[in-house]
Motif scaffolding. Structure first.
Motif, PDB file in Angstrom:
ATOM      1  N   LEU A   1       0.855  -1.192   0.000  1.00  0.00           N
ATOM      2  CA  LEU A   1       0.000   0.000   0.000  1.00  0.00           C
ATOM      3  C   LEU A   1       0.889   1.239   0.000  1.00  0.00           C
ATOM      4  O   LEU A   1       1.886   1.291   0.721  1.00  0.00           O
ATOM      5  CB  LEU A   1      -0.898   0.017   1.241  1.00  0.00           C
ATOM      6  CG  LEU A   1      -1.927  -1.111   1.361  1.00  0.00           C
ATOM      7  CD1 LEU A   1      -2.713  -0.982   2.668  1.00  0.00           C
ATOM      8  CD2 LEU A   1      -2.888  -1.120   0.176  1.00  0.00           C
ATOM      9  N   PRO A   2       0.532   2.255  -0.776  1.00  0.00           N
ATOM     10  CA  PRO A   2       1.308   3.508  -0.749  1.00  0.00           C
ATOM     11  C   PRO A   2       0.967   4.298   0.513  1.00  0.00           C
ATOM     12  O   PRO A   2       0.062   3.913   1.264  1.00  0.00           O
ATOM     13  CB  PRO A   2       0.793   4.247  -1.991  1.00  0.00           C
ATOM     14  CG  PRO A   2      -0.609   3.743  -2.160  1.00  0.00           C
ATOM     15  CD  PRO A   2      -0.616   2.314  -1.674  1.00  0.00           C
ATOM     16  N   HIS A   3       1.689   5.400   0.748  1.00  0.00           N
ATOM     17  CA  HIS A   3       1.292   6.288   1.855  1.00  0.00           C
ATOM     18  C   HIS A   3      -0.087   6.854   1.535  1.00  0.00           C
ATOM     19  O   HIS A   3      -0.342   7.295   0.418  1.00  0.00           O
ATOM     20  CB  HIS A   3       2.299   7.432   2.013  1.00  0.00           C
ATOM     21  CG  HIS A   3       1.828   8.469   2.985  1.00  0.00           C
ATOM     22  ND1 HIS A   3       1.914   8.281   4.343  1.00  0.00           N
ATOM     23  CD2 HIS A   3       1.231   9.672   2.787  1.00  0.00           C
ATOM     24  CE1 HIS A   3       1.392   9.338   4.954  1.00  0.00           C
ATOM     25  NE2 HIS A   3       0.976  10.194   4.034  1.00  0.00           N
ATOM     26  N   LEU A   4      -0.969   6.807   2.521  1.00  0.00           N
ATOM     27  CA  LEU A   4      -2.343   7.269   2.302  1.00  0.00           C
ATOM     28  C   LEU A   4      -2.764   8.165   3.460  1.00  0.00           C
ATOM     29  O   LEU A   4      -2.858   7.709   4.593  1.00  0.00           O
ATOM     30  CB  LEU A   4      -3.293   6.068   2.214  1.00  0.00           C
ATOM     31  CG  LEU A   4      -3.157   5.176   0.973  1.00  0.00           C
ATOM     32  CD1 LEU A   4      -3.878   3.862   1.186  1.00  0.00           C
ATOM     33  CD2 LEU A   4      -3.710   5.890  -0.258  1.00  0.00           C
ATOM     34  N   ALA A   5      -3.025   9.420   3.183  1.00  0.00           N
ATOM     35  CA  ALA A   5      -3.533  10.317   4.234  1.00  0.00           C
ATOM     36  C   ALA A   5      -4.942   9.868   4.615  1.00  0.00           C
ATOM     37  O   ALA A   5      -5.637   9.290   3.775  1.00  0.00           O
ATOM     38  CB  ALA A   5      -3.569  11.743   3.708  1.00  0.00           C
TER      39      ALA A   5
ATOM     40  N   ALA B   1      -2.826   2.061  12.043  1.00  0.00           N
ATOM     41  CA  ALA B   1      -2.204   0.767  11.744  1.00  0.00           C
ATOM     42  C   ALA B   1      -2.830   0.223  10.473  1.00  0.00           C
ATOM     43  O   ALA B   1      -3.955   0.601  10.115  1.00  0.00           O
ATOM     44  CB  ALA B   1      -2.385  -0.221  12.894  1.00  0.00           C
ATOM     45  N   SER B   2      -2.089  -0.661   9.805  1.00  0.00           N
ATOM     46  CA  SER B   2      -2.515  -1.070   8.469  1.00  0.00           C
ATOM     47  C   SER B   2      -2.025  -2.474   8.135  1.00  0.00           C
ATOM     48  O   SER B   2      -0.970  -2.899   8.614  1.00  0.00           O
ATOM     49  CB  SER B   2      -1.917  -0.068   7.467  1.00  0.00           C
ATOM     50  OG  SER B   2      -2.152  -0.455   6.140  1.00  0.00           O
TER      51      SER B   2
ATOM     52  N   ALA C   1      -7.659   3.566  -4.343  1.00  0.00           N
ATOM     53  CA  ALA C   1      -8.285   4.664  -5.099  1.00  0.00           C
ATOM     54  C   ALA C   1      -9.290   5.399  -4.221  1.00  0.00           C
ATOM     55  O   ALA C   1      -9.321   6.640  -4.196  1.00  0.00           O
ATOM     56  CB  ALA C   1      -8.959   4.102  -6.348  1.00  0.00           C
ATOM     57  N   LEU C   2     -10.109   4.642  -3.468  1.00  0.00           N
ATOM     58  CA  LEU C   2     -11.104   5.291  -2.603  1.00  0.00           C
ATOM     59  C   LEU C   2     -10.434   6.098  -1.502  1.00  0.00           C
ATOM     60  O   LEU C   2     -10.815   7.225  -1.196  1.00  0.00           O
ATOM     61  CB  LEU C   2     -12.022   4.233  -1.972  1.00  0.00           C
ATOM     62  CG  LEU C   2     -13.073   3.593  -2.880  1.00  0.00           C
ATOM     63  CD1 LEU C   2     -13.832   2.513  -2.106  1.00  0.00           C
ATOM     64  CD2 LEU C   2     -14.037   4.644  -3.393  1.00  0.00           C
ATOM     65  N   GLN C   3      -9.403   5.503  -0.885  1.00  0.00           N
ATOM     66  CA  GLN C   3      -8.771   6.179   0.256  1.00  0.00           C
ATOM     67  C   GLN C   3      -8.034   7.440  -0.195  1.00  0.00           C
ATOM     68  O   GLN C   3      -7.972   8.417   0.537  1.00  0.00           O
ATOM     69  CB  GLN C   3      -7.854   5.210   1.009  1.00  0.00           C
ATOM     70  CG  GLN C   3      -7.259   5.792   2.284  1.00  0.00           C
ATOM     71  CD  GLN C   3      -8.314   6.391   3.212  1.00  0.00           C
ATOM     72  OE1 GLN C   3      -9.367   5.792   3.443  1.00  0.00           O
ATOM     73  NE2 GLN C   3      -8.061   7.592   3.731  1.00  0.00           N
TER      74      GLN C   3
ATOM     75  N   PRO D   1      -6.914  -4.257  -4.550  1.00  0.00           N
ATOM     76  CA  PRO D   1      -6.820  -3.060  -3.694  1.00  0.00           C
ATOM     77  C   PRO D   1      -6.320  -1.823  -4.435  1.00  0.00           C
ATOM     78  O   PRO D   1      -6.643  -0.698  -4.057  1.00  0.00           O
ATOM     79  CB  PRO D   1      -5.815  -3.471  -2.612  1.00  0.00           C
ATOM     80  CG  PRO D   1      -5.805  -4.959  -2.625  1.00  0.00           C
ATOM     81  CD  PRO D   1      -6.123  -5.374  -4.031  1.00  0.00           C
ATOM     82  N   ARG D   2      -5.548  -2.012  -5.490  1.00  0.00           N
ATOM     83  CA  ARG D   2      -4.984  -0.843  -6.184  1.00  0.00           C
ATOM     84  C   ARG D   2      -6.078   0.038  -6.781  1.00  0.00           C
ATOM     85  O   ARG D   2      -5.987   1.258  -6.761  1.00  0.00           O
ATOM     86  CB  ARG D   2      -4.036  -1.300  -7.293  1.00  0.00           C
ATOM     87  CG  ARG D   2      -2.822  -2.053  -6.756  1.00  0.00           C
ATOM     88  CD  ARG D   2      -2.027  -2.688  -7.887  1.00  0.00           C
ATOM     89  NE  ARG D   2      -2.833  -3.680  -8.607  1.00  0.00           N
ATOM     90  CZ  ARG D   2      -2.443  -4.355  -9.670  1.00  0.00           C
ATOM     91  NH1 ARG D   2      -1.234  -4.150 -10.162  1.00  0.00           N
ATOM     92  NH2 ARG D   2      -3.238  -5.232 -10.256  1.00  0.00           N
ATOM     93  N   THR D   3      -7.097  -0.616  -7.336  1.00  0.00           N
ATOM     94  CA  THR D   3      -8.170   0.161  -7.975  1.00  0.00           C
ATOM     95  C   THR D   3      -9.384   0.316  -7.063  1.00  0.00           C
ATOM     96  O   THR D   3     -10.341   0.985  -7.424  1.00  0.00           O
ATOM     97  CB  THR D   3      -8.630  -0.546  -9.266  1.00  0.00           C
ATOM     98  OG1 THR D   3      -8.938  -1.912  -8.939  1.00  0.00           O
ATOM     99  CG2 THR D   3      -7.549  -0.511 -10.314  1.00  0.00           C
TER     100      THR D   3
END
Ligand code: HEM
Length: 412
Positions: A153-157, A390-391, A371-373, A365-367
């Motif tokens: 997962l990339p960094h996601l605010a 946490a993730s 994408a949603l987050q 999860p990528r799309t």
């Protein structure tokens, strides 16, 4: 596998009994059944793992493990397969309300089953295994088997993640209508796996914060709002096949029939939330607090009208959670949410440590989640009150056929 005595001493509740209908309620030994003696079981074997599309239970214990093997690739792989075989046999037994296979009655040896669930019913226990991205490194020779969809997962605010309770080589989601049954299951799996796996982190969930079955009443999250109103319903097979189950589109055929699980511990600033006025709380979600109706409707299941304007202003505000997350505004994309409310003592600032253990299943999860987050992270009014702390990302393989072990197709 040798049939084990059931925890209620019922030999009638064997593997064969569990294989039947999607959900089987078996009677108690006296023949009369009370709510407290509800021995509902969810089949362990099947096309898909239980705990994804099956009706969401009230309690959850989620556990992530690190593998501790340090031999050659062949040795490590053999140890992992042994672990998966052992776990599968124990999981199959526990989900029928039986004890962990092995000798539990020898006075001179530790019992195979720890015993705290003896006398408790199966309580719809489901155990769902997941494989984290780190499993696909060089330790097990599985690098070539890593699905593209299992990309880190990339960094996601808005996130500030604690690595000590994120990720893991393996995960087990234990859900049940009795917290002790769920805890018993992960405790025994951890014990059985001690030669090759250590528990990395554990998350308890009380109170489901989603509905996954059409017969389920929508529960509420800790912000007091109904959660799960527009979730995917598990009996909507077209949507499940399009957005939840991995199918022919995958680059890794061993994952067909499986799903990708994203988990996020999302802390809620509930003291600040509780000071916010009702109208603003409702604008944050775009829904009415008590009825759950969209701000453009009157009943919970009314379809939100994102085009509706009052006095030149959108009735469902621009940054409302549902406006950003709804399929209508995301090219049809959906996810299956299956999260739980959690509470965990107090934070260093004296506030309650509470929130949502967000759990979502999807085909990619990528799309979907990512994408949603990204969109929620950029504009959700809810961000003022939450932080992802946490993730985890896990590939949940298809359900095991009878006689097969969890994830066997990964090693085929
Ligand atoms: C603490 C964090 C969160 C809370 C309290 C929360 C709460 C809610 C509530 C109350 C609803 C409206 C009822 C419903 O349809 O279920 C909703 C809808 C939804 N949420 Fe969240 N949510 C959170 C995080 C997330 C995250 C991280 C995602 C995905 C990245 C997400 C995706 C969705 C989606 C897809 C919907 C349905 C929107 C629609 O179709 O109308 N939520 N959420």
């Amino acid at each position: 596998m040798t049939p084990q005595p059931t925890r209620r001493g019922l030999l009638t509740l064997g593997a064969g009994a569990a294989a039947g209908a999607a959900l089987t309620a078996c009677g108690s030994s006296s023949g009369a059944r009370t709510a407290a003696e509800d021995t509902a079981t969810v089949p362990f074997h099947g096309t898909h793992q239980a705990g994804i599309a099956t009706d969401q239970q009230d309690r959850m214990v989620f556990t992530a493990y690190d593998l501790t093997v340090s031999g050659s690739v062949a040795q490590n792989r053999a140890a992992l397969v042994t672990l998966l075989r052992t776990w599968t046999a124990a999981a199959a037994a526990m989900t029928t309300g039986s004890r962990v296979p092995g000798e539990s009655d020898l006075a001179a040896a530790p019992p195979a089953d720890t015993g705290e669930a003896v006398g408790l019913p199966a309580a719809s226990l489901t155990l769902t295994i997941g494989f984290g991205p780190s499993l696909f490194d060089d330790r097990f020779g599985l690098a070539g088997r890593r699905p593209a969809a299992l990309a880190d997962l990339p960094h996601l605010a808005p996130e500030n993640l604690d690595p000590a309770r994120s990720n893991g080589d393996l995960s087990i989601q234990a859900c049940a209508d009795d917290p002790q049954v769920a805890f018993h299951a992960v405790r025994n799996l951890a014990r059985l796996g001690r030669d090759s796996a250590v528990t990395r982190w554990v998350q308890l969930g009380f109170g489901r914060a989603s509905s996954t079955g059409s017969g389920q009443v929508t529960p509420r999250n800790l912000l007091g709002f109904k959660d799960g109103t527009r979730n995917i319903l598990s009996n909507d097979s077209d949507t499940m096949n399009r957005y939840v189950w991995v199918g022919a589109e995958t680059d890794q055929p061993w994952m067909r029939g499986g799903s990708y699980q994203v988990v996020r511990r999302i802390s809620q600033k509930i003291e600040a939330w509780d000071r916010d006025f009702l109208g603003d709380q409702e604008n944050v979600f775009g829904r009415a607090k008590y009825t759950g109706a969209p701000l453009t409707g009157t009943k919970e299941f009314d379809r939100p009208d994102f085009a509706a304007v009052r006095g030149g202003v959108p009735v469902i505000p621009h940054g409302a959670h549902i406006r950003l997350a709804a399929r209508e505004n995301n090219g049809g994309v959906q996810i299956l949410r299956r999260g739980y409310n959690y509470t965990d003592g107090i934070l260093p600032n004296g506030e309650l440590d509470a929130g949502l253990f967000f759990v979502a299943f999807q085909q990619d999860p990528r799309t979907q989640f990512v994408a949603l987050q990204r969109k929620l992270g950029a504009g959700d009014k809810l961000n003022e009150y939450i932080q992802h702390v946490a993730s985890g990302l896990f590939a949940c393989p298809p359900g095991p056929a009878r006689g097969e072990y969890w994830g066997a197709r990964l090693f085929a």
